[in-house]
Design a protein around this motif. Structure first.
Motif, mmCIF file in Angstrom:
data_model
loop_
_atom_site.group_PDB
_atom_site.id
_atom_site.type_symbol
_atom_site.label_atom_id
_atom_site.label_comp_id
_atom_site.label_asym_id
_atom_site.label_seq_id
_atom_site.Cartn_x
_atom_site.Cartn_y
_atom_site.Cartn_z
ATOM 1 N N SER A 1 -7.482 7.983 15.349
ATOM 2 C CA SER A 1 -6.812 6.742 15.777
ATOM 3 C C SER A 1 -7.012 5.646 14.746
ATOM 4 O O SER A 1 -6.089 4.890 14.419
ATOM 5 C CB SER A 1 -7.360 6.306 17.145
ATOM 6 N N GLN B 1 -4.895 6.430 11.635
ATOM 7 C CA GLN B 1 -3.479 6.148 11.879
ATOM 8 C C GLN B 1 -3.191 4.653 11.803
ATOM 9 O O GLN B 1 -2.196 4.222 11.216
ATOM 10 C CB GLN B 1 -3.070 6.701 13.243
ATOM 11 N N ALA B 2 -4.075 3.840 12.390
ATOM 12 C CA ALA B 2 -3.885 2.387 12.353
ATOM 13 C C ALA B 2 -3.987 1.865 10.933
ATOM 14 O O ALA B 2 -3.217 0.991 10.511
ATOM 15 C CB ALA B 2 -4.911 1.703 13.260
ATOM 16 N N GLU B 3 -4.960 2.384 10.164
ATOM 17 C CA GLU B 3 -5.114 1.945 8.781
ATOM 18 C C GLU B 3 -3.922 2.352 7.928
ATOM 19 O O GLU B 3 -3.464 1.589 7.076
ATOM 20 C CB GLU B 3 -6.405 2.532 8.200
ATOM 21 N N GLN B 4 -3.401 3.564 8.129
ATOM 22 C CA GLN B 4 -2.239 4.005 7.365
ATOM 23 C C GLN B 4 -1.019 3.150 7.669
ATOM 24 O O GLN B 4 -0.232 2.813 6.779
ATOM 25 C CB GLN B 4 -1.951 5.474 7.661
ATOM 26 N N ALA B 5 -0.833 2.793 8.958
ATOM 27 C CA ALA B 5 0.299 1.938 9.326
ATOM 28 C C ALA B 5 0.161 0.553 8.705
ATOM 29 O O ALA B 5 1.148 -0.062 8.291
ATOM 30 C CB ALA B 5 0.396 1.833 10.844
ATOM 31 N N ARG B 6 -1.087 0.059 8.630
ATOM 32 C CA ARG B 6 -1.306 -1.264 8.053
ATOM 33 C C ARG B 6 -1.056 -1.267 6.550
ATOM 34 O O ARG B 6 -0.548 -2.232 5.991
ATOM 35 C CB ARG B 6 -2.737 -1.730 8.348
ATOM 36 N N ARG B 7 -1.433 -0.149 5.877
ATOM 37 C CA ARG B 7 -1.311 -0.089 4.418
ATOM 38 C C ARG B 7 0.060 0.410 3.959
ATOM 39 O O ARG B 7 0.345 0.414 2.773
ATOM 40 C CB ARG B 7 -2.382 0.843 3.837
ATOM 41 N N GLU B 8 0.911 0.871 4.874
ATOM 42 C CA GLU B 8 2.201 1.441 4.485
ATOM 43 C C GLU B 8 3.056 0.381 3.798
ATOM 44 O O GLU B 8 3.435 -0.619 4.419
ATOM 45 C CB GLU B 8 2.922 1.983 5.710
ATOM 46 N N ARG C 1 -11.239 1.688 2.882
ATOM 47 C CA ARG C 1 -10.402 2.715 3.491
ATOM 48 C C ARG C 1 -11.273 3.873 3.942
ATOM 49 O O ARG C 1 -12.430 3.997 3.547
ATOM 50 C CB ARG C 1 -9.333 3.219 2.520
#
Length: 408
Positions: free
Chosen positions: A365, A368-375, A348
Motif C-alpha cells: 500500500s 503504491q501511494a509513493e509510486q502514484a505521488r512520484r508518477e 523512496r
C-alpha cells in the motif's frame, strides 16, 4: 400413576392388547409446538440477514432485533432441516490437546495477530491484535492495525498496561516481533524491541512451540472472525477508526457471555512503577555511533546534531536513536536528548528490502501511494529525447518537426 390411570390402562389392554398401552398421541403434533408461521418467519430472516450465523448467535439476534424468542437448540434443528447449518457430526472432526487453565487472572496472557478481511470488502484488509487471559478466557485488549508490527504491538501494549497493569507473562508465537531469529542471534543481547520493552517492565515473554499450544487465542481468533465481523456489519462499521471505537463495547459483551471465573480469585496484575515511562519504553531504540562531525546515520537519514558542548562530548561515542510509533525521533546520549535536524538521503522504498509476510499488505500500500505521488506528467515533446547528448545536437530536427506540426 394414579389408581384411576391404572384402571384405564387395564381396560385398554383388555380391549386392544399390548399396543393399547402406548400413548394415543404418538406420532401426532404436540399441543405446545411453536406456530408454523413463527418457524417460517425465523428461517426467512436467517436466510435474509444471518445466512452465515451459527444457531446460538442467530437466536440472540432474532430476540434482540426482531423480538422472536427461540431456544438455540430449537433453532439449530430448524436450520439443520433447512440446510442452513451442519451439525458437528456432519463436519470434519478436529482434535485439540487439552491443557489446564492457569489459576490466576493476569498470570498468562496469550497474544496474537489475525489478518483478515474484517470489513468484508467495505474497507481495506487489516490485522486485529488480540490479548486474552488464559485463566478466564477474558478478552483483555483488542486493537485493529494496518499490519502485525512492533509499533502496532507497542500501541496495543500501552492500552493494556494503562487499563489492567503489568501481567506476569505473555504467551505468543515465534514471530520475529517476539523472538530473535537465527540470523540475528550472533549479535546483540538476544532481545527484540518488543522483548526489550517487556524486560524493562519486568514482564516475561514465552514463545509457543506450536499454534495448538496457544489454542485459546487461536480459537478466539476464529470466533472473532465470525462474531466480530457480523457485529461490525450490523453496526455499519467500515474502517479501523470506527472499529477501534466499537471494540470496548464488544469486549464487554464478549466477557459477559464467555468469560469464566478464575480458579483463584487473586489478580496477579501489578501496577506500573513510577519509573516506568511508557513513552520511552514503548519505542524502537537503536544504537548508533556519532561521527566527529556530529552526524548520526539512521534509516537512510542523516541526523545532524546541533553544535553544543554536550554534543562535542558525545562525538565519536555510541548514542541511542528513539523511534516512536507516532513517527517522532529523538537522539539520546546517556539518557539526555540532543537537538538535531534531519536530512533525508533516500526518499523512496528500497526494492530489495526484506519485508515480513505479515507486513506485505502495508508495504505494498505504501509503495503504491509513493509510486502514484512520484508518477510524472508526460509532457508534449516533439521528436526523440537524448538526455545524454549535448544541448543543440537535435535542435535542427526538433525545429523541423515543429514546423510540420504547425502546417498540419
Amino acid at each position: 400413576m394414579s389408581r384411576r390411570q391404572v384402571f384405564r390402562l387395564k381396560s385398554r389392554y383388555e380391549l386392544l392388547g399390548a399396543p393399547g398401552l402406548a400413548s394415543q398421541k404418538r406420532g401426532q403434533p404436540s399441543n405446545n409446538r411453536i406456530c408454523e408461521a413463527v418457524r417460517t418467519e425465523a428461517l426467512r430472516l436467517i436466510e435474509l440477514h444471518y445466512r452465515d450465523f451459527g444457531p446460538t448467535l442467530a437466536a440472540e439476534k432474532l430476540a434482540e432485533r426482531h423480538q422472536i424468542a427461540l431456544s438455540r437448540e430449537t433453532l439449530r434443528a430448524w436450520m439443520n432441516q433447512a440446510g442452513l447449518w451442519a451439525t458437528r457430526s456432519q463436519r470434519k472432526a478436529r482434535l485439540h490437546q487439552p491443557r489446564y487453565r492457569r489459576q490466576h487472572l493476569g498470570e498468562l496472557i496469550q497474544i496474537d495477530g489475525s489478518e483478515h478481511d474484517w470489513f468484508e470488502g467495505r474497507g481495506p484488509k487489516c490485522s486485529l491484535l488480540v490479548f486474552i487471559d488464559d485463566a478466564t478466557g477474558r478478552l483483555m485488549q483488542l486493537m485493529f492495525a494496518v499490519s502485525e508490527s512492533a509499533f502496532a504491538y507497542f500501541d496495543a501494549l500501552r492500552g493494556y498496561l494503562e487499563q489492567h497493569g503489568r501481567p506476569i507473562a505473555f504467551y505468543s508465537d515465534k514471530h520475529s516481533i517476539f523472538r530473535v531469529t537465527g540470523a540475528d542471534k550472533r549479535a546483540g543481547d538476544g532481545l527484540t524491541q518488543f522483548g526489550r520493552a517487556l524486560q524493562s517492565l519486568n514482564i516475561e515473554i514465552i514463545c509457543a512451540n506450536s499454534s495448538q499450544a496457544k489454542g485459546r487465542v487461536e480459537r478466539a481468533n476464529k470466533t472473532l472472525q465470525d462474531r466480530l465481523v457480523k457485529e461490525m456489519r450490523l453496526a455499519g462499521i467500515n474502517d479501523m477508526t470506527a472499529a477501534n471505537a466499537f471494540v470496548p463495547q464488544f469486549i464487554a459483551i464478549w466477557n459477559a457471555r464467555f468469560a469464566k471465573p478464575a480458579a483463584n480469585p487473586n489478580d496477579l496484575h501489578r501496577c506500573l512503577r513510577d519509573s516506568d515511562s511508557l513513552d520511552l519504553l514503548l519505542c524502537w531504540r537503536s544504537k548508533r555511533r556519532m561521527t566527529a562531525n556530529l552526524v548520526v546515520h539512521y534509516n537512510r537519514m542523516q541526523l545532524v546534531i546541533e553544535d553544543c558542548e554536550l554534543a562535542r562530548h558525545a562525538a565519536g561515542q555510541d548514542i541511542e536513536v528513539l523511534d516512536f510509533p507516532d513517527g517522532r525521533l529523538e537522539v539520546h546520549w546517556r539518557n539526555i536528548p540532543l537537538p538535531y535536524r534531519a536530512i533525508d538521503k533516500l526518499q523512496r522504498v528500497d526494492p530489495a528490502a526484506i519485508v515480513d509476510n505479515k507486513r506485505l499488505s502495508e508495504a505494498l500500500s505504501y509503495i503504491q501511494a509513493e509510486q502514484a505521488r512520484r508518477e510524472p506528467l508526460k509532457p508534449d515533446r516533439i521528436g526523440p529525447q537524448r538526455s545524454h547528448q549535448k544541448t543543440g545536437i537535435m535542435k535542427a530536427r526538433t525545429d523541423k518537426f515543429a514546423q510540420m506540426k504547425k502546417r498540419a
